[in-house]
Motif scaffolding. Structure first.
Motif, PDB file in Angstrom:
ATOM      1  N   GLU A 238     -12.141   6.841   5.472  1.00  0.00           N
ATOM      2  CA  GLU A 238     -11.974   5.623   4.677  1.00  0.00           C
ATOM      3  C   GLU A 238     -10.770   5.743   3.741  1.00  0.00           C
ATOM      4  O   GLU A 238      -9.997   4.800   3.592  1.00  0.00           O
ATOM      5  CB  GLU A 238     -13.244   5.361   3.869  1.00  0.00           C
ATOM      6  CG  GLU A 238     -13.195   4.085   3.068  1.00  0.00           C
ATOM      7  CD  GLU A 238     -14.475   3.865   2.282  1.00  0.00           C
ATOM      8  OE1 GLU A 238     -14.463   2.966   1.427  1.00  0.00           O
ATOM      9  OE2 GLU A 238     -15.465   4.573   2.518  1.00  0.00           O
TER      10      GLU A 238
ATOM     11  N   ASP B  23      -7.588   5.325   5.734  1.00  0.00           N
ATOM     12  CA  ASP B  23      -7.387   3.922   6.101  1.00  0.00           C
ATOM     13  C   ASP B  23      -6.835   3.120   4.918  1.00  0.00           C
ATOM     14  O   ASP B  23      -5.943   2.275   5.086  1.00  0.00           O
ATOM     15  CB  ASP B  23      -8.699   3.301   6.583  1.00  0.00           C
ATOM     16  CG  ASP B  23      -9.166   3.867   7.910  1.00  0.00           C
ATOM     17  OD1 ASP B  23      -8.349   4.515   8.609  1.00  0.00           O
ATOM     18  OD2 ASP B  23     -10.359   3.676   8.249  1.00  0.00           O
ATOM     19  N   LEU B  24      -7.367   3.375   3.736  1.00  0.00           N
ATOM     20  CA  LEU B  24      -6.877   2.682   2.545  1.00  0.00           C
ATOM     21  C   LEU B  24      -5.422   3.041   2.254  1.00  0.00           C
ATOM     22  O   LEU B  24      -4.617   2.171   1.900  1.00  0.00           O
ATOM     23  CB  LEU B  24      -7.754   3.013   1.334  1.00  0.00           C
ATOM     24  CG  LEU B  24      -9.131   2.372   1.331  1.00  0.00           C
ATOM     25  CD1 LEU B  24      -9.970   2.940   0.187  1.00  0.00           C
ATOM     26  CD2 LEU B  24      -9.032   0.866   1.220  1.00  0.00           C
ATOM     27  N   ARG B  25      -5.076   4.310   2.394  1.00  0.00           N
ATOM     28  CA  ARG B  25      -3.686   4.744   2.163  1.00  0.00           C
ATOM     29  C   ARG B  25      -2.741   4.101   3.179  1.00  0.00           C
ATOM     30  O   ARG B  25      -1.655   3.657   2.819  1.00  0.00           O
ATOM     31  CB  ARG B  25      -3.580   6.268   2.249  1.00  0.00           C
ATOM     32  CG  ARG B  25      -4.355   7.026   1.194  1.00  0.00           C
ATOM     33  CD  ARG B  25      -3.727   6.933  -0.144  1.00  0.00           C
ATOM     34  NE  ARG B  25      -2.430   7.598  -0.067  1.00  0.00           N
ATOM     35  CZ  ARG B  25      -1.554   7.648  -1.036  1.00  0.00           C
ATOM     36  NH1 ARG B  25      -1.828   7.066  -2.177  1.00  0.00           N
ATOM     37  NH2 ARG B  25      -0.406   8.255  -0.896  1.00  0.00           N
ATOM     38  N   ALA B  26      -3.161   4.024   4.426  1.00  0.00           N
ATOM     39  CA  ALA B  26      -2.330   3.389   5.450  1.00  0.00           C
ATOM     40  C   ALA B  26      -2.149   1.900   5.159  1.00  0.00           C
ATOM     41  O   ALA B  26      -1.053   1.350   5.338  1.00  0.00           O
ATOM     42  CB  ALA B  26      -2.953   3.594   6.826  1.00  0.00           C
ATOM     43  N   ALA B  27      -3.199   1.251   4.690  1.00  0.00           N
ATOM     44  CA  ALA B  27      -3.107  -0.171   4.356  1.00  0.00           C
ATOM     45  C   ALA B  27      -2.157  -0.387   3.179  1.00  0.00           C
ATOM     46  O   ALA B  27      -1.404  -1.365   3.154  1.00  0.00           O
ATOM     47  CB  ALA B  27      -4.493  -0.720   4.032  1.00  0.00           C
ATOM     48  N   GLN B  28      -2.160   0.531   2.219  1.00  0.00           N
ATOM     49  CA  GLN B  28      -1.244   0.426   1.081  1.00  0.00           C
ATOM     50  C   GLN B  28       0.206   0.560   1.541  1.00  0.00           C
ATOM     51  O   GLN B  28       1.086  -0.145   1.054  1.00  0.00           O
ATOM     52  CB  GLN B  28      -1.550   1.507   0.041  1.00  0.00           C
ATOM     53  CG  GLN B  28      -2.780   1.220  -0.779  1.00  0.00           C
ATOM     54  CD  GLN B  28      -3.078   2.352  -1.749  1.00  0.00           C
ATOM     55  OE1 GLN B  28      -2.570   3.457  -1.602  1.00  0.00           O
ATOM     56  NE2 GLN B  28      -3.919   2.070  -2.722  1.00  0.00           N
ATOM     57  N   ARG B  29       0.460   1.453   2.484  1.00  0.00           N
ATOM     58  CA  ARG B  29       1.829   1.636   2.976  1.00  0.00           C
ATOM     59  C   ARG B  29       2.308   0.428   3.770  1.00  0.00           C
ATOM     60  O   ARG B  29       3.482   0.099   3.768  1.00  0.00           O
ATOM     61  CB  ARG B  29       1.920   2.897   3.838  1.00  0.00           C
ATOM     62  CG  ARG B  29       2.046   4.148   2.999  1.00  0.00           C
ATOM     63  CD  ARG B  29       2.249   5.375   3.857  1.00  0.00           C
ATOM     64  NE  ARG B  29       1.092   6.216   3.578  1.00  0.00           N
ATOM     65  CZ  ARG B  29       0.185   6.623   4.439  1.00  0.00           C
ATOM     66  NH1 ARG B  29       0.283   6.329   5.679  1.00  0.00           N
ATOM     67  NH2 ARG B  29      -0.831   7.334   4.072  1.00  0.00           N
ATOM     68  N   ARG B  30       1.390  -0.239   4.459  1.00  0.00           N
ATOM     69  CA  ARG B  30       1.762  -1.410   5.254  1.00  0.00           C
ATOM     70  C   ARG B  30       1.996  -2.640   4.388  1.00  0.00           C
ATOM     71  O   ARG B  30       2.639  -3.584   4.806  1.00  0.00           O
ATOM     72  CB  ARG B  30       0.656  -1.712   6.272  1.00  0.00           C
ATOM     73  CG  ARG B  30       0.643  -0.759   7.454  1.00  0.00           C
ATOM     74  CD  ARG B  30      -0.264  -1.281   8.560  1.00  0.00           C
ATOM     75  NE  ARG B  30      -1.638  -1.497   8.105  1.00  0.00           N
ATOM     76  CZ  ARG B  30      -2.621  -0.600   8.197  1.00  0.00           C
ATOM     77  NH1 ARG B  30      -2.382   0.576   8.714  1.00  0.00           N
ATOM     78  NH2 ARG B  30      -3.827  -0.884   7.763  1.00  0.00           N
ATOM     79  N   ALA B  31       1.474  -2.677   3.189  1.00  0.00           N
ATOM     80  CA  ALA B  31       1.605  -3.848   2.322  1.00  0.00           C
ATOM     81  C   ALA B  31       2.452  -3.487   1.098  1.00  0.00           C
ATOM     82  O   ALA B  31       1.929  -3.241   0.028  1.00  0.00           O
ATOM     83  CB  ALA B  31       0.226  -4.323   1.898  1.00  0.00           C
TER      84      ALA B  31
END
Length: 142
Positions: A116, A119-127
């Motif tokens: 989890e 996933d949150l870190r990847a979402a931060q990098r994408r946004a």
């Protein structure tokens, strides 16, 4: 090498672990409410743990438990007469039932938490348009 006594206790624990959770709970209730015997299904002095579980609502027929219980309690006795279970035998049975129930409770998985977080870190990098704490400091502090 395991001693005979240790082997029989481990066999009893394995048989208990194979019981369904509902049967373990019913057996605990049945052991507390009835006189428990060894060496027989029932007699005028009491009932075996599986019958106690059955009467308390645990509808399971596991012959491995009955055999492990008799091996544990009777050991290498030549005369297999039924008798009341000793305080020590009942304490060991209750302890193993409770420990097995605790093992059944799923603990929060560390792997799930790590996944989890990733996933949150990847979402931060994408946004990139989402403000982060360090970005806020640049904006607020001149």
């Amino acid at each position: 090498m395991r001693t005979r006594r240790r082997a029989t206790i481990e066999d009893l624990r394995l048989a208990i672990d194979c019981l369904p959770r509902a049967t373990k709970l019913a057996m605990l209730e049945g052991v507390r409410a009835n006189e428990i015997i060894v060496g027989a299904y029932s007699n005028s002095g009491g009932i075996c743990p599986m019958l106690a579980a059955h009467r308390a609502g645990g509808r399971t027929n596991l012959i491995a438990f009955a055999r492990a219980w008799d091996r544990f309690t009777l050991g290498g006795a030549r005369r297999r007469r039924s008798r009341r279970a000793t305080t020590r035998e009942l304490l060991i049975l209750r302890t193993h039932l409770e420990a097995s129930l605790l093992d059944d409770v799923p603990a929060p998985a560390l792997a799930d938490a790590i996944s989890e977080h990733r996933d949150l870190r990847a979402a931060q990098r994408r946004a990139p348009d989402v403000f982060r704490v360090r970005d806020l400091r640049r904006v607020l502090v001149p």
